[in-house]
Motif scaffolding. Structure first.
Motif, short mmCIF file in Angstrom:
data_model
loop_
_atom_site.label_atom_id
_atom_site.label_comp_id
_atom_site.label_asym_id
_atom_site.label_seq_id
_atom_site.Cartn_x
_atom_site.Cartn_y
_atom_site.Cartn_z
N UNK A 225 0.84 -1.19 0.00
CA UNK A 225 0.00 0.00 0.00
C UNK A 225 0.88 1.24 0.00
N UNK A 226 0.71 2.16 -0.94
CA UNK A 226 1.49 3.40 -0.93
C UNK A 226 1.04 4.31 0.20
N UNK A 227 1.87 5.30 0.48
CA UNK A 227 1.56 6.23 1.56
C UNK A 227 0.27 7.00 1.29
N UNK A 228 -0.02 7.22 0.01
CA UNK A 228 -1.18 8.03 -0.34
C UNK A 228 -2.50 7.29 -0.16
N UNK A 229 -2.44 5.97 -0.02
CA UNK A 229 -3.67 5.19 0.06
C UNK A 229 -4.04 4.95 1.53
N UNK A 230 -5.28 5.18 1.92
CA UNK A 230 -5.67 4.94 3.32
C UNK A 230 -5.59 3.45 3.65
N UNK A 231 -5.25 3.15 4.88
CA UNK A 231 -5.08 1.77 5.32
C UNK A 231 -6.16 1.41 6.33
N UNK A 232 -6.48 0.13 6.36
CA UNK A 232 -7.41 -0.37 7.35
C UNK A 232 -6.67 -0.93 8.55
N UNK A 233 -7.38 -1.73 9.34
CA UNK A 233 -6.74 -2.30 10.53
C UNK A 233 -5.76 -3.41 10.16
N UNK A 234 -5.99 -4.08 9.02
CA UNK A 234 -5.11 -5.18 8.61
C UNK A 234 -3.96 -4.62 7.78
N UNK A 235 -3.03 -3.95 8.43
CA UNK A 235 -1.88 -3.36 7.75
C UNK A 235 -0.79 -3.07 8.77
N UNK A 240 11.81 2.77 8.28
CA UNK A 240 13.26 2.71 8.19
C UNK A 240 13.85 2.89 9.58
N UNK A 241 15.17 2.94 9.67
CA UNK A 241 15.84 3.00 10.97
C UNK A 241 15.55 4.29 11.72
N UNK A 242 15.10 5.33 11.01
CA UNK A 242 14.79 6.60 11.66
C UNK A 242 13.30 6.69 12.03
N UNK A 243 12.54 5.66 11.75
CA UNK A 243 11.12 5.67 12.07
C UNK A 243 10.25 6.29 11.01
N UNK A 244 10.81 6.56 9.82
CA UNK A 244 10.04 7.15 8.73
C UNK A 244 9.24 6.04 8.04
N UNK A 245 7.96 6.28 7.81
CA UNK A 245 7.10 5.29 7.15
C UNK A 245 7.30 5.38 5.65
N UNK A 246 7.69 4.25 5.04
CA UNK A 246 7.94 4.19 3.60
C UNK A 246 6.74 3.64 2.84
N UNK A 247 5.85 2.99 3.51
CA UNK A 247 4.68 2.38 2.88
C UNK A 247 4.01 1.45 3.88
N UNK A 248 3.08 0.68 3.40
CA UNK A 248 2.36 -0.25 4.27
C UNK A 248 2.21 -1.59 3.56
N UNK A 249 2.14 -2.64 4.38
CA UNK A 249 1.75 -3.97 3.89
C UNK A 249 0.32 -4.21 4.36
N UNK A 250 -0.57 -4.43 3.42
CA UNK A 250 -1.96 -4.69 3.76
C UNK A 250 -2.38 -6.08 3.32
N UNK A 251 -3.42 -6.61 3.91
CA UNK A 251 -3.92 -7.95 3.57
C UNK A 251 -5.40 -8.06 3.95
N UNK A 252 -6.00 -9.13 3.51
CA UNK A 252 -7.39 -9.40 3.86
C UNK A 252 -7.44 -10.01 5.26
N UNK A 253 -8.02 -9.29 6.18
CA UNK A 253 -8.01 -9.74 7.57
C UNK A 253 -8.83 -11.01 7.76
N UNK A 254 -8.21 -11.98 8.42
CA UNK A 254 -8.95 -13.18 8.80
C UNK A 254 -9.74 -12.89 10.08
N UNK A 255 -11.02 -13.22 10.07
CA UNK A 255 -11.88 -12.99 11.22
C UNK A 255 -12.45 -14.32 11.70
N UNK A 256 -11.64 -15.07 12.46
CA UNK A 256 -12.11 -16.40 12.88
C UNK A 256 -13.35 -16.34 13.76
#
Length: 742
Positions: A225-235, A240-256
């Motif tokens: 997920x790019x920085x410009x795209x809003x993220x949900x809870x499953x992300x 980086x080492x300075x704490x700067x957000x480079x992007x997000x990993x998102x997925x389809x949340x499993x809801x057991x």
């Protein structure tokens, strides 16, 4: 009338009290259910985030391991400092892209000036490094500073690993950055501190990389997920080492929790209706006298037909329901097609291991949780029964076809793959399922059980953790295998029909015999000569490979002692190497027969190296230390890598006959064989070419540097007497008469 009136207020009061308690209990259950569902989904989400975080760490570590394979190398230092661009391209840049998938590689000199650049498999002018330098420079300077630090005075402390790692953004895309100095792999080469060249590897965090992580943890819909795209809870963020957000990993949340509620909703509704009915029944019972005898009879009836551990129907009730289901299917009074009955026979894989390691209480809890999952997965009209131990059976009624039964089996396997919580331990298990479908009007319950049992056996034999549908030929196949197993046991016990042939291995002159390979033969009294691969596979499947392998090793060593052969090779099954006592068994046979360990070679397959089990590794180490040679058979046809060859020291490589056979007509085959021979020379081990069938093949192999040959062109496998008579290999007291040699 007066008596009835006097009782009405009391009855009304009792009824109102019971209804209020029931409503309160229902509210508590529903409230707790919603709370438990939310908690289960929350815990699952946190676990999924941990999975992705750990997966990203593993990917970074993998990039470092891949880079380390070329940075700790004398040749890297020599060629890079010599400016050998062709070598750098082949070994340090393009190779890293084509073999490992690293997207960008830079090589910097001691002053951090670029001397080589590669992007997406293409070598570019080193000046392109300037585009990425601002993002890479902080990590480079940090690594240089670490390298300049004096070594630790603590002699017991392990040297710090020289690597600079971080997540960076290059061209707006997040990537894994790993920087390592080029350092010697031996003490034959030294370089002054501060003169080290740096190797920079960059792997972009693409959907493909994220998909590999998701596949490992069985998660769906993973993407970047790019920085410009809003993220949900499953992300999770990429920091980086300075704490700067480079992007997000998102997925389809499993809801057991939610999934469980949806699947259990019909059962819950039915349960509520049943509870209401029970409540009405209890209210009516309040107006009657309770009978202790009736209660006792009801309890005895339940215990007679249910399993006490899980509450499921036991074997008696299961068999009764199966017969009733089959009778209902075959004798529908309305004349309608009621569908078929499917029987699923389920067995937990390696259940004994749970009992042995965690104890029987954990095993009982695993059985209880398994029963609950099975019941929640199938329909209410179906039957789940426990037949004993870790064995379950499911009766599925009104099944359209075998595909519908397989779909249910798949859902069951997926449900059982979810982790179990046993006494503060998280346990993962799998199950095997055999499926049999009622076909025709004469199907019998016992016959359906037998077919499901055979299918379950085939599922376990084919790898466990899967389902298998009964096929008509399984009966015949099982009978044939059992017959071969019985006759093989008789042959081993009596020594009749089974024996060894020996194919010599020749030197380059085609006359000098360097050694021989022992090959097992079984001349069946009815079926004739059976293929070795066929009855060896049955021996492995039926647990006889240890007995068969010991017999072959004993016979081969007895024969070798009577000859002047420099060495004799014997093939070893991977299952033998997993036996903790295999090395001691070989030593005992060598001592009994009097054969020197240096005259015995054991041939293993690449699967042994790929498996890399502790037992196999310990056995190979002990055997080599005793003097026994280890030969890697059929090299080049499997999946082993150079790292495995380095980790498991071997004494010889055998080039598979499939490569040798193509030497006469394919240039690519010649190149592959030459590369294998050069690899053996580089590793300092011998090399044997198998399957040499023509003079042209032999001449070409000699020109490539091969010095050991085996094949029908030189000699087919020989009977012991034939080999003893060949070139005077028999010892003087074992000379074979001319008539026997003829």
């Amino acid at each position: 009338m007066s008596a009835r009136a006097s009782n009405s207020p009391l009855t009304h009061q009792v009824t109102l009290t019971v209804l209020m308690l029931a409503a309160f209990a229902l509210a508590m259950v529903v409230g707790f259910g919603f709370y438990a569902t939310a908690q289960a989904d929350h815990v699952s989400l946190e676990r999924q985030k941990i999975f992705f975080a750990n997966g990203l760490k593993d990917q970074i570590a993998a990039v470092e391991r891949e880079q380390e394979s070329v940075t700790v190398w004398d040749d890297s230092i020599i060629n890079v400092k010599a400016g050998n661009q062709a070598w750098i391209e082949e070994n340090l840049s393009v190779w890293m892209y084509s073999y490992y998938g690293h997207n960008r590689v830079y090589v910097l000199d001691a002053a951090n000036r670029p001397v080589h650049a590669m992007r997406e498999g293409k070598v570019l002018d080193p000046s392109v490094y300037g585009e990425d330098a601002p993002a890479l420079l902080p990590t480079i300077e940090s690594l240089r500073a670490k390298m300049a630090e004096p070594p630790s005075e603590d002699a017991s402390a392990a040297p710090a690993k020289m690597v600079g790692e971080d997540l960076v953004a290059l061209g707006g895309k997040p990537a894994i950055l790993s920087i390592m100095p080029l350092v010697p792999s031996t003490n034959r080469l030294t370089q002054a501190p501060g003169s080290e060249y740096l190797h920079i590897s960059v792997e972009f965090i693409s959907d493909k990389v994220i998909g590999k992580i998701a596949e490992k943890y069985l998660l769906d819909g993973a993407h970047l997920l790019p920085l410009s795209q809003p993220t949900g809870s499953a992300a999770i963020p990429l920091l980086d080492s300075r704490g700067v957000i480079l992007g997000y990993i998102g997925w389809d949340q499993e809801r057991p929790g939610l999934t469980l509620v949806r699947k259990a909703a019909p059962a819950l509704i039915i349960g509520l209706l049943l509870a209401a009915s029970v409540l009405a029944f209890l209210l009516r019972r309040l107006r009657r006298a309770s009978s202790a005898l009736q209660t006792s009879q009801d309890e005895a009836q339940y215990l007679a037909f249910h399993d006490t551990l899980t509450g499921l129907p036991n074997r008696a009730l299961f068999e009764d329901r199966l017969r009733r289901a089959l009778l209902r299917t075959t004798h529908d009074t309305a004349g309608h097609d009621m569908g078929k009955v499917a029987l699923l026979y389920l067995d937990l894989d390696r259940f004994k291991h749970i009992n042995d390691t965690l104890g029987h209480p954990a095993g009982d809890e695993l059985v209880r949780q398994t029963a609950a999952r099975l019941q929640h997965t199938v329909r209410e009209v179906d039957t789940v029964a426990r037949l004993g131990g870790d064995e379950f059976a499911l009766i599925l009624i009104d099944i359209r076809d075998i595909r519908a039964a397989e779909d249910i089996a798949e859902r069951l396997l997926q449900k059982l793959q979810e982790p179990f919580k046993l006494i503060d331990d998280q346990v993962f298990i799998s199950a095997s399922i055999g499926i049999a479908l009622s076909v025709g009007a004469e199907i019998d319950a016992d016959d359906l059980l037998r077919k499901a049992d055979i299918a379950l056996y085939e599922a376990k034999k084919n790898g466990r953790g899967r389902h298998q549908v009964f096929a008509g030929d399984m009966d015949d196949l099982l009978l044939r295998k059992r017959k071969v197993e019985t006759e093989l046991r008789k042959a081993l016990d009596g020594g009749t029909g089974i024996g060894l042939a020996y194919q010599p291995v020749f030197a380059a002159n085609g006359k000098t015999i360097l050694g021989a390979e022992a090959l097992i033969r079984w001349g069946h009294e009815v079926h004739g000569a059976l293929p070795a691969a066929q009855f060896i596979a049955i021996a492995e499947e039926r647990g006889m490979i240890g007995q068969l392998g010991a017999w072959v090793l004993q016979e081969a060593c007895r024969f070798a002692v009577r000859t002047e052969l420099p060495w004799l090779a014997v093939n070893v099954s991977p299952l033998q190497l997993r036996d903790a006592g295999f090395a001691e068994q070989v030593a005992s046979i060598l001592a009994d027969t009097g054969l020197a360990p240096q005259r015995l070679q054991l041939e293993i397959t690449e699967s042994v190296l790929l498996e890399n089990s502790d037992a196999s590794r310990a056995a190979l180490t002990a055997l080599r230390e005793s003097g026994v040679g280890i030969v890697l058979d059929d090299f080049g046809t499997g999946y082993s890598s150079l790292s495995y060859l380095r980790r498991h020291a071997i004494d010889k490589l055998k080039i598979d006959r499939s490569f040798v056979r193509l030497l006469d007509g394919e240039a690519n085959a010649a190149a592959i064989v030459k590369a294998l021979i050069d690899l053996a020379v580089a590793l300092g081990v011998d090399v044997t070419a198998e399957g040499v069938e023509t003079e042209a093949q032999k001449i070409l192999l000699v020109a490539m540097g091969c010095r050991q040959f085996q094949g029908y062109f030189l000699s087919p496998p020989l009977e012991p007497a034939q080999l003893l008579g060949l070139s005077g290999l028999a010892k003087p007291h074992d000379v074979v008469p001319a008539a026997a040699r003829a």
